[in-house]
Scaffold this motif. Structure first.
Motif, PDB file in Angstrom:
ATOM      1  N   ASP A 166      72.191  34.838  53.407  1.00 54.82           N
ATOM      2  CA  ASP A 166      72.316  34.486  54.821  1.00 54.82           C
ATOM      3  C   ASP A 166      71.555  33.209  55.172  1.00 54.82           C
ATOM      4  N   ALA A 167      70.471  32.941  54.465  1.00 55.66           N
ATOM      5  CA  ALA A 167      69.597  31.816  54.813  1.00 55.66           C
ATOM      6  C   ALA A 167      69.883  30.541  54.032  1.00 55.66           C
ATOM      7  N   TYR A 168      70.636  30.639  52.933  1.00 53.67           N
ATOM      8  CA  TYR A 168      70.874  29.486  52.059  1.00 53.67           C
ATOM      9  C   TYR A 168      72.351  29.349  51.718  1.00 53.67           C
ATOM     10  N   ASP A 169      72.785  28.112  51.489  1.00 54.09           N
ATOM     11  CA  ASP A 169      74.175  27.868  51.080  1.00 54.09           C
ATOM     12  C   ASP A 169      74.454  28.385  49.680  1.00 54.09           C
ATOM     13  N   GLU A 170      73.450  28.296  48.803  1.00 57.63           N
ATOM     14  CA  GLU A 170      73.665  28.650  47.397  1.00 57.63           C
ATOM     15  C   GLU A 170      72.529  29.529  46.902  1.00 57.63           C
ATOM     16  N   VAL A 171      72.897  30.652  46.274  1.00 54.65           N
ATOM     17  CA  VAL A 171      71.915  31.525  45.631  1.00 54.65           C
ATOM     18  C   VAL A 171      72.421  31.810  44.222  1.00 54.65           C
ATOM     19  N   ILE A 172      71.648  31.365  43.243  1.00 60.49           N
ATOM     20  CA  ILE A 172      72.018  31.557  41.836  1.00 60.49           C
ATOM     21  C   ILE A 172      71.116  32.630  41.239  1.00 60.49           C
ATOM     22  N   VAL A 173      71.722  33.568  40.534  1.00 61.88           N
ATOM     23  CA  VAL A 173      70.967  34.629  39.860  1.00 61.88           C
ATOM     24  C   VAL A 173      70.926  34.297  38.371  1.00 61.88           C
ATOM     25  N   SER A 174      69.727  34.269  37.812  1.00 60.05           N
ATOM     26  CA  SER A 174      69.577  33.916  36.394  1.00 60.05           C
ATOM     27  C   SER A 174      70.045  35.048  35.489  1.00 60.05           C
ATOM     28  N   ARG A 175      70.142  34.746  34.238  1.00 63.34           N
ATOM     29  CA  ARG A 175      70.338  35.791  33.233  1.00 63.34           C
ATOM     30  C   ARG A 175      69.048  36.593  33.106  1.00 63.34           C
ATOM     31  N   THR A 176      69.149  37.754  32.517  1.00 60.07           N
ATOM     32  CA  THR A 176      67.957  38.577  32.306  1.00 60.07           C
ATOM     33  C   THR A 176      66.981  37.862  31.369  1.00 60.07           C
ATOM     34  N   ILE A 177      65.725  37.864  31.769  1.00 59.69           N
ATOM     35  CA  ILE A 177      64.668  37.275  30.947  1.00 59.69           C
ATOM     36  C   ILE A 177      64.029  38.422  30.177  1.00 59.69           C
ATOM     37  N   TRP A 178      64.507  38.624  28.977  1.00 60.42           N
ATOM     38  CA  TRP A 178      64.079  39.768  28.163  1.00 60.42           C
ATOM     39  C   TRP A 178      62.664  39.607  27.655  1.00 60.42           C
ATOM     40  N   ARG A 179      62.162  38.374  27.594  1.00 54.62           N
ATOM     41  CA  ARG A 179      60.810  38.138  27.078  1.00 54.62           C
ATOM     42  C   ARG A 179      59.736  38.348  28.131  1.00 54.62           C
ATOM     43  N   ASN A 180      60.093  39.001  29.225  1.00 56.42           N
ATOM     44  CA  ASN A 180      59.115  39.400  30.226  1.00 56.42           C
ATOM     45  C   ASN A 180      58.979  40.917  30.175  1.00 56.42           C
ATOM     46  N   VAL A 181      57.798  41.442  30.528  1.00 58.97           N
ATOM     47  CA  VAL A 181      57.584  42.895  30.561  1.00 58.97           C
ATOM     48  C   VAL A 181      57.213  43.280  31.985  1.00 58.97           C
ATOM     49  N   PRO A 182      58.105  44.039  32.671  1.00 61.01           N
ATOM     50  CA  PRO A 182      59.450  44.428  32.249  1.00 61.01           C
ATOM     51  C   PRO A 182      60.426  43.258  32.371  1.00 61.01           C
ATOM     52  N   PRO A 183      61.627  43.385  31.773  1.00 62.99           N
ATOM     53  CA  PRO A 183      62.619  42.310  31.877  1.00 62.99           C
ATOM     54  C   PRO A 183      62.892  41.960  33.340  1.00 62.99           C
ATOM     55  N   ALA A 184      63.082  40.675  33.597  1.00 63.38           N
ATOM     56  CA  ALA A 184      63.226  40.199  34.972  1.00 63.38           C
ATOM     57  C   ALA A 184      64.379  39.211  35.081  1.00 63.38           C
ATOM     58  N   LEU A 185      64.700  38.865  36.309  1.00 60.05           N
ATOM     59  CA  LEU A 185      65.647  37.789  36.586  1.00 60.05           C
ATOM     60  C   LEU A 185      65.156  37.055  37.824  1.00 60.05           C
ATOM     61  N   THR A 186      65.710  35.886  38.047  1.00 62.30           N
ATOM     62  CA  THR A 186      65.258  35.093  39.194  1.00 62.30           C
ATOM     63  C   THR A 186      66.432  34.753  40.104  1.00 62.30           C
ATOM     64  N   TYR A 187      66.084  34.581  41.384  1.00 65.91           N
ATOM     65  CA  TYR A 187      67.014  34.028  42.361  1.00 65.91           C
ATOM     66  C   TYR A 187      66.562  32.596  42.637  1.00 65.91           C
ATOM     67  N   VAL A 188      67.498  31.657  42.602  1.00 63.86           N
ATOM     68  CA  VAL A 188      67.213  30.280  43.004  1.00 63.86           C
ATOM     69  C   VAL A 188      68.076  29.988  44.213  1.00 63.86           C
ATOM     70  N   ALA A 189      67.439  29.756  45.362  1.00 62.07           N
ATOM     71  CA  ALA A 189      68.145  29.515  46.616  1.00 62.07           C
ATOM     72  C   ALA A 189      68.005  28.047  47.009  1.00 62.07           C
ATOM     73  N   ARG A 190      69.138  27.433  47.367  1.00 63.16           N
ATOM     74  CA  ARG A 190      69.143  26.010  47.730  1.00 63.16           C
ATOM     75  C   ARG A 190      69.891  25.787  49.046  1.00 63.16           C
ATOM     76  N   ARG A 191      69.610  24.659  49.655  1.00 61.04           N
ATOM     77  CA  ARG A 191      70.243  24.214  50.899  1.00 61.04           C
ATOM     78  C   ARG A 191      70.069  25.238  52.021  1.00 61.04           C
ATOM     79  N   PRO A 192      68.862  25.308  52.573  1.00 61.16           N
ATOM     80  CA  PRO A 192      68.613  26.266  53.652  1.00 61.16           C
ATOM     81  C   PRO A 192      69.428  25.945  54.898  1.00 61.16           C
ATOM     82  N   HIS A 193      69.922  27.009  55.555  1.00 57.30           N
ATOM     83  CA  HIS A 193      70.663  26.837  56.810  1.00 57.30           C
ATOM     84  C   HIS A 193      69.711  26.597  57.968  1.00 57.30           C
TER      85      HIS A 193
END
Length: 197
Positions: A166-193
């Protein structure tokens, strides 16, 4: 040292800590990838803890720009300031970000890297936190937030993802980062409304 410190602070207040262990270098690299590699960027880090993301931001910046780290926990902030003397460490709530930047003569940030737990995005101020961050971000900037793979489909994580969309034009979800404990992923949000009025 950092694992013991994170665990101790988690036991003291589990709702204010995102994890019981420090984030891995692999997660830190993904979280900080949007930090500009040239110019004099303004980077804000929310909930830096013991500095897993802080170290990665500092490595990307070298001696360029400004790095402001905001943590509500005064003990963790003190440790962080000792480890990273060039970082401007502020003991405050993330919801105070507009005032924190204004006090330093900063109009917008080029990147906001968040290590905050879900609890920070709940309640009266927390429910508006994603919008608050969007108002402080440069139009070409990026906001990064992580979540754990196993909890991605939980209600708080889905709500957070919807708020980001709702707040950004683009939200990208990363692949799972298996080398983190526990496994994680990231959201990258760009171009705020949203822009600060």
């Amino acid at each position: 040292m950092s694992t013991a410190l994170v665990l101790r602070e988690f036991v003291r207040n589990p709702l204010r800590m995102a994890s019981v262990t420090p984030s891995s270098p692999a997660l830190a690299a993904t979280m900080t990838a949007p930090v500009p590699s040239s110019g004099e960027p303004i980077v804000v880090e929310l909930g830096p803890g013991t500095g897993a993301f802080t170290a990665a931001v500092q490595q990307r910046l070298g001696s360029r720009g400004r790095h402001i780290a905001v943590d509500l926990n005064p003990h963790l902030a003190e440790v962080l300031a000792e480890r990273f003397p060039s970082v401007e460490v502020v003991v405050a709530a993330a919801a105070d970000l507009p005032a924190i930047l204004a006090d330093r003569g900063i109009a917008t940030a080029d990147a906001v890297v968040s290590g905050l737990p879900w609890a920070a995005f709940s309640g009266r101020a927390g429910g508006r936190l994603i919008d608050t961050i969007a108002t402080t971000l440069h139009p070409a900037g990026a906001f990064t937030q992580f979540t754990y793979t196993w909890s991605r489909w939980a209600t708080p994580s889905r709500r957070q993802h919807e708020q980001l969309r709702d707040a950004y034009d683009e939200v990208i979800v990363s692949r799972t980062i298996w080398r983190n404990v526990p496994p994680a992923l990231t959201y990258v949000a760009r171009r705020p409304h949203l822009r600060r009025s």
